[in-house]
Design a protein around this motif. Structure first.
Motif, mmCIF file in Angstrom:
data_model
loop_
_atom_site.group_PDB
_atom_site.id
_atom_site.type_symbol
_atom_site.label_atom_id
_atom_site.label_comp_id
_atom_site.label_asym_id
_atom_site.label_seq_id
_atom_site.Cartn_x
_atom_site.Cartn_y
_atom_site.Cartn_z
ATOM 1 N N LEU A 202 -2.922 -0.084 0.515
ATOM 2 C CA LEU A 202 -3.485 -0.743 1.704
ATOM 3 C C LEU A 202 -5.006 -0.871 1.661
ATOM 4 O O LEU A 202 -5.556 -1.833 2.194
ATOM 5 C CB LEU A 202 -3.096 0.034 2.967
ATOM 6 N N SER A 213 -0.572 -2.955 -4.625
ATOM 7 C CA SER A 213 -1.809 -3.512 -4.051
ATOM 8 C C SER A 213 -1.754 -5.037 -4.004
ATOM 9 O O SER A 213 -2.467 -5.657 -3.205
ATOM 10 C CB SER A 213 -3.042 -3.042 -4.832
ATOM 11 N N GLN A 216 -1.419 -7.071 -0.776
ATOM 12 C CA GLN A 216 -2.579 -7.499 0.033
ATOM 13 C C GLN A 216 -2.802 -9.008 -0.066
ATOM 14 O O GLN A 216 -3.454 -9.595 0.793
ATOM 15 C CB GLN A 216 -3.857 -6.781 -0.426
#
Ligand code: GLP
Length: 233
Positions: A202, A213, A216
């Protein structure tokens, strides 16, 4: 990413169930499903509900190479036991771990995903930040591929086998690129052992070192965590 923090797995199961219910009520036809201990409370809620999957399609993330569908530790078997036996779908797809021809098995699965674009993809999170079996270093554009499992993943999954030597060394997994094609993604993590991976997913940089990741970069991700998994945020 939209983060919900809940008290425990049971509350996470209810929160996850609501996300499935909403997606289906909005017309979702293809559900991307996951294995591991994390999704179990969501599956329990789905089984107990009056939702009808008989017109829907499911597509699972991954499968061990070398385990037949009826092997008790195969992901086929897990899905049958936790969901499909009690909530049958029109069609349920899991990569074919019994097909040792990796090129054929992975191309066939990419075609299945292309034919059935995923509306909502459920994910667990590996302690090293993996999603599906996409270990650190995986190409973010990857499609379905054969994966050599890392020692940490083999150790983490050994609890499901009588002996660590019995854990398969390879799996077929949807790629990071395949996962990111889903219209909506729900990732769930519980427990202290996931806290560092959650923080990296996060709040860390988008990097191949932490496959999660890349979430994101996706426009519609729901995250459900318990307090322990959220403890490093
Ligand atoms: C395995 C699976 C993943 C899963 C992860 C975490 O490696 N391939 O899809 O997310 O384990 O498992 P658990 O939910 O049991 O912690």
């Amino acid at each position: 990413m939209n983060v919900q923090i809940v008290s425990d797995k049971q509350a996470g199961g209810q929160a996850g169930f609501k996300i499935f219910q909403q997606a289906i009520s909005q017309g979702a036809k293809v559900l991307g499903l996951a294995t591991g201990s994390t999704p179990v409370t969501i599956y329990d809620q789905l089984v107990a509900s009056d939702l009808d999957f008989s017109q829907l399609t499911s597509v699972n993330l991954d499968e061990y190479v070398g385990l037949a569908a009826d092997h008790p530790q195969s992901y086929h078997y897990f899905m049958q036991h936790h969901l499909f036996d009690r909530k049958p779908f029109a069609q349920s797809y899991v990569p074919d771990g019994s097909n040792l021809d990796a090129t054929a098995a992975t191309q066939q699965y990419d075609q299945i995903i292309a034919d059935h674009p995923i509306d909502l993809q459920l994910l667990g999170l590996g302690q090293n930040g993996h999603i599906g079996f996409n270990e650190p270093g995986t190409d973010p554009k990857s499609t379905t591929h054969k994966v050599a499992l890392t020692d940490s993943t083999i150790a983490a999954n050994a609890r499901f086998f009588d002996d660590a030597d019995e854990v398969p060394r390879y799996a077929y997994s949807m790629g990071i690129g395949s996962i990111l094609q889903a219209k909506e993604i729900l990732i769930v993590a519980y427990g202290e052992a996931k806290a560092a991976a959650v923080a990296a997913m996060l709040q860390g940089p988008v990097t191949p070192d932490v496959p999660a990741s890349y979430l994101q970069t996706h426009p519609n991700v729901q995250v459900i965590l318990d307090d322990a998994a959220a403890s490093q945020l």
